[in-house]
Each structure stands twice: as C-alpha cells, then as structure tokens.
Scaffold this motif. Structure first.
Motif, PDB file in Angstrom:
ATOM      1  N   ARG A 314       0.836  -1.208   0.000  1.00  9.07           N
ATOM      2  CA  ARG A 314       0.000   0.000   0.000  1.00  9.07           C
ATOM      3  C   ARG A 314       0.875   1.265   0.000  1.00  9.07           C
ATOM      4  NH1 ARG A 314      -2.979  -3.062   3.767  1.00  9.07           N
ATOM      5  NH2 ARG A 314      -2.060  -1.858   5.500  1.00  9.07           N
ATOM      6  N   THR A 315       1.943   1.248   0.793  1.00  3.78           N
ATOM      7  CA  THR A 315       2.849   2.405   0.835  1.00  3.78           C
ATOM      8  C   THR A 315       3.496   2.637  -0.536  1.00  3.78           C
ATOM      9  OG1 THR A 315       3.323   2.040   3.175  1.00  3.78           O
ATOM     10  CG2 THR A 315       4.920   3.351   1.929  1.00  3.78           C
ATOM     11  N   ARG A 318       0.993   4.128  -2.873  1.00  2.00           N
ATOM     12  CA  ARG A 318       0.731   5.519  -2.509  1.00  2.00           C
ATOM     13  C   ARG A 318       1.864   6.434  -2.999  1.00  2.00           C
ATOM     14  NH1 ARG A 318       0.247   4.800   2.460  1.00  2.00           N
ATOM     15  NH2 ARG A 318       2.190   5.695   3.274  1.00  2.00           N
ATOM     16  N   ARG A 319       3.104   5.958  -2.833  1.00  4.10           N
ATOM     17  CA  ARG A 319       4.238   6.748  -3.315  1.00  4.10           C
ATOM     18  C   ARG A 319       4.192   6.898  -4.843  1.00  4.10           C
ATOM     19  NH1 ARG A 319       5.266   9.048   1.357  1.00  4.10           N
ATOM     20  NH2 ARG A 319       6.475   7.788   2.825  1.00  4.10           N
ATOM     21  N   ASP A 321       1.494   6.961  -6.695  1.00  2.00           N
ATOM     22  CA  ASP A 321       0.435   7.935  -6.995  1.00  2.00           C
ATOM     23  C   ASP A 321       0.913   9.366  -6.718  1.00  2.00           C
ATOM     24  OD1 ASP A 321      -1.199   5.855  -7.697  1.00  2.00           O
ATOM     25  OD2 ASP A 321      -2.264   5.776  -5.770  1.00  2.00           O
ATOM     26  N   GLU A 322       1.651   9.561  -5.616  1.00  2.00           N
ATOM     27  CA  GLU A 322       2.155  10.889  -5.299  1.00  2.00           C
ATOM     28  C   GLU A 322       3.117  11.385  -6.372  1.00  2.00           C
ATOM     29  OE1 GLU A 322       3.943  10.368  -1.512  1.00  2.00           O
ATOM     30  OE2 GLU A 322       2.098  10.787  -0.373  1.00  2.00           O
TER      31      GLU A 322
END
Length: 527
Positions: A314-315, A318-319, A321-322
């Motif tokens: 998940r991390t 998320r990275r 996507d950022e």
C-alpha cells in the motif's frame, strides 16, 4: 470609385486577432496568439528566429489563413514583408501606382462627377458628394507628395522608370516602405523595417511611426526602434504555459515583465524538480522495503509477514500515486547566456597599419588588459578590415601588428561561415574548447548533435559566439555582434560585456548597443 475600394476607417478602424493557432508539419508555429490594434496603438512583436513573427503579420494581413482562430479587419492596411521581389519588367513607378491606385481612382471619379455637375446630369450631386468623401478619406490630393517625401527621406530610388530588378533587396524594400508610409493606411504591418536603412532613414522611420495616427504592428530586433515606437509588446518566445505574453508600458515594460516572468518560471521549475526528486527517493525507499519484506527472515510468523507485506504494498502504491500527481509538467526555462570567466591580460598593438583599398588611413592603437574600444565609421570605411587585422586573419600592407604569443583572441565575424554537415559539438571540440558548451547557455542540448546546416540563422549565430568563447580569449573582437540575435540574447550579451575582464573591441551599427557603449573609447576609421 470602384466598388472594391475600401476606404480608411480612421477613428473607427480596428484589427483584431483572437486565439490564432498555426502548425507546420505537426509542429506549432503560433499558439493562442491574440492582439487588438486600434488607431494610434503601436505593437512590437518579438521572439527568436522561427517563432512565427512573420507568420503573424501574414495572418493579420489576410495573406495566410490560420488553422484556427479569427481575424477581424475594419479599415485599410499595408504590409511590408522582409523582401519585395522583382517580377518581369516592373518598375519603381509600378509599385507606387499600385499602392496609390485607390487615391488616383478617387481623384478621377471626383473629376468625372464635377464634369457631370456642370452638365446638370441626374444624380450628379450625389455622385460628386460620394467622390469627394472618398478623396477626402484617402487624402488623395497629397498622396504622391507624401510618397516622394518618404522616398527621399529613406534614401530610396526616386526614378519611377527604374526597373525593380536593377535594385538591391534593400533598395526594393525601401521603395515599398516609402509607399506604405505615404499611402495613409489605417494599419501598417512592418517586418524588420530597419534592416536596410542608414542613420537618416532610421531617424525618419522612427519619427514617422511615432507620429502616425495609424495602428502599427512592428516585427523588429532593433531595440532602439522598439523603445521609441512600441506602446505594447507581444513576445512569441516560449512561456510557462506555451502561450504568447503581452506586456504594456512599451519596451521598458516588456523588459521588466519578461525578467519577472522568467524568474517565476525558474522558481516554479526548480520547485517541481525538487519535489519530484524527493518523491522519487521516497518511491525508491518504498520499493526497497517492499522487496525486503517479500524475503523475511526464517521463523518469522507467517501472518505477521503477510500483514507487513500488505502494508508495504500500500505504501509503495501511494508513493507511486504521489509521484504521478507531482510530475514535472513545466517546460525547462529558456536558455540564458553565461559568459565564462575570461582572463584580463590582453596586449595587442598596431602601428601605422593600412590595407590597400580597404583601410587607407593608417591606424595606430594599443589594447591593454580589460581594454575597451568602439570602432566607428560609415559603411565601407574599413571597420571589418581593422578587426580582421587585429584577429590576425588579414595581413596589413603597411605597418606592424604585435601580439604576445600566448594571447588568445576570439573573433566574431559579421556573418556565419557556410554551414556544413558537422555538428555544433564537433566544431566546439575542434576549436579546443576549455569550457563546457552546454554551460554557455547558447544552444539547446537537442541542437548540439544536429548538423549545423539544419540550424536556423539565429542558432548558427549563437554557435559562432560559442566558438568565440571556447578557449577563454584574452581579447574579444566583435563585428556587428547583434546580427541575427534575439533581443533577449542581445541584452544578455550587452550585460556580459560590461562585466567581463577580457578586452573587447566592438564594431556595430546597432543604435541601442552604441548607446550602451557610449562611454567606451571610440576610434573612427575612414574619416
């Protein structure tokens, strides 16, 4: 009057372009260009070579249809393209007659209506009133006198029987320009009008444009003309969003606005780069942790391993996507000249130097450390010859040239050499460059490995300047250095020359540059 005649609209005249787009071979030439020209407004159009300045004039004149966007015209206009081609047996008089055809027709119609009045023909009074209105709107009685005055002031050919084919490119342009200045149009569209004018012609053109009631759209690299004439500047060079920029308050407003725009652009670009680098590092860290957690130590609880792996996945996403959300979307800011640190210990002397037929008056001079010299004189007086002698490219017929053996001289001739198939990078290496070509801020990285013959005239001139700086010269010899350079680069070069420790010898007709070096020692040749 012929039914096709368009009379000047004077105070009601307007020329408006909205959201003009043009592409060639899929490459945008103009994107979102817009301007509104009214009587008395004076627009300057600036930008690097190939940015669409002449294209914009053609769109405004109606000789080129845009791919999209609209142009609305109310009133008369005259276009002076950079060249007037000679066709067949056309003469100077033919050009004048074509430009003044409406005025001549108005006077003929007025004479015919006046004759009809004396015969009491039906409707003669209405025809006379219409013809008088047309002649007054065109100021037809003084049209030939205005053109003759402009021909004389610009140093143009005044013999109306002279074939255009016998005139130079500059001679034909001056004839065309004089016709437009004398015709009394509502709008004047002028493409590099100073290219073929001497000092007197420049002064007349400046006076004529600042005093005209017409709306003016002026494409020019002449900073002095823009400073004196333009009330608004449209800049077609690249911007943060790819759209042209419009600056009010004349040339001074353009300089201030452009500087602020580029500073904001650089700041925003740097912020995006920094944030992108941070997020890229975060993503790399998340990827490393994810890979490590797929290979846990022996004996680790199976449920715990799965939980940690799921969290790391998940991390990682998320990275990702950022990073995608904060990608570097802003284009890299435009090039800016960065003159390298140059040595100051120049030393060169000429004693009673002459060159037969080219530099008849003996010249004696000495250029020392960080010296400055402005070489002045009329065309053909020997300025370029003197610089070539200083550079060691031309041997004098009399006199001597003394220069230290270790002295490095950078010589920029008036025009670029014939381009070949070699690349800019290859030529720079062959010149023994001790500075980084990319670091000079003169050529885009994509241009460094292209054959020089594929570069525009302005880009080849930038390469010439890079080759001059390649070996960190003690002495810079610059012959008409502003030829073919953009306004932005000329400003940067002028600023750099003021701060360099190298000695500089300069020959120029550029009025703004001459003003910039007004405090330098001056040598006038060919008195």
């Amino acid at each position: 009057m012929p039914t096709s005649t368009i009379l000047p609209a004077r105070a009601r005249a307007q020329l408006t372009a909205t959201d003009i787009h043009i592409a060639r071979g899929g490459v945008p030439v103009l994107r979102g260009a817009a301007l509104t020209v009214t009587p008395g407004s004076r627009w300057g159009v600036v930008g690097e070579n190939g940015r669409g300045k002449s294209t914009l004039l053609a769109v405004l004149a109606g000789t080129l249809e845009p791919d999209s966007g609209t142009v609305r015209r109310s009133g008369t206009l005259g276009l002076a393209a950079q060249e007037l081609h000679a066709t067949g047996d056309a003469t100077v008089g033919d050009v004048i007659d074509a430009e003044l055809s409406d005025a001549r027709a108005a006077l003929r119609a007025l004479d015919a209506a006046a004759d009809a009045l004396t015969r009491a023909d039906p409707g003669a009074a209405d025809r006379y009133a219409g013809a008088l209105h047309a002649a007054e709107a065109l100021e037809a009685w003084d049209a030939d006198h205005r053109v003759d005055a402009a021909l004389a002031a610009l140093g143009a050919e005044r013999d109306r029987t002279r074939p255009l084919a016998e005139l130079s490119v500059g001679g034909r342009y001056r004839v065309r320009l004089a016709c437009l200045l004398g015709a009394g149009h509502d709008f004047l569209l002028l493409d590099e009008p100073t290219n073929h004018l001497d000092g007197g012609g420049l002064a007349y053109l400046t006076s004529a444009l600042t005093g005209t009631r017409a709306g003016v759209v002026l494409v020019s690299h002449d900073r002095a003309l823009l400073a004196a004439v333009a009330t608004t500047i449209v800049d077609l060079d690249p911007s943060r969003d790819g759209l042209p920029r419009v600056y009010g308050d004349g040339y001074a407003g353009y300089l201030a606005g452009r500087a602020a725009e580029r500073e904001r652009w650089q700041e925003e670009y740097d912020k995006q780069q920094t944030e992108n680098a941070r997020l890229t590092a975060n993503l790399a860290g998340a990827r490393d942790r994810l890979i490590d957690n797929w290979r846990p130590d022996k004996g680790t609880n199976k449920h715990k391993r799965a939980t940690r792996a799921s969290s790391q996945v998940r991390t990682f996403h998320r990275r990702q996507d950022e990073l995608a959300a904060h990608a570097v979307t802003m284009p890299e800011p435009p090039l800016r000249l960065r003159l390298p640190e140059l040595p100051r210990n120049a030393a060169i002397t000429l004693d009673d130097v002459t060159v037969a037929g080219r530099l008849e008056q003996p010249v004696t001079l000495t250029i020392g450390p960080s010296g400055r010299l402005h070489v002045d004189g009329r065309n053909g007086a020997g300025k370029s010859t003197l610089l070539a002698v200083l550079a060691g490219r031309l041997r004098p017929d009399t006199g001597t040239r003394r220069v230290a053996r270790s002295q490095r001289i950078g010589y920029l001739a008036q025009e670029s050499p014939e381009p070949g198939g070699a690349t800019a990078r290859t030529l720079f290496a062959a010149a023994g460059g001790t500075v980084e070509l990319e670091g000079l801020g003169l050529l885009d990285r994509r241009e460094l490995d292209r054959p020089v013959r594929e570069l525009s005239t302005g880009r080849r001139r930038r390469l010439d300047l890079a080759l001059v700086l390649a070996r960190r010269p003690h002495l810079l010899l610059l012959d008409e250095p502003t030829n073919h350079l953009s306004i932005a680069l000329v400003d940067e070069l002028t600023e750099a020359l003021g701060g360099t420790r190298a000695a500089v010898v300069l020959a120029t007709h550029d009025r703004a540059l001459r003003a910039d070096v007004a405090g330098w020692p001056r040598l006038t040749v060919g008195r």
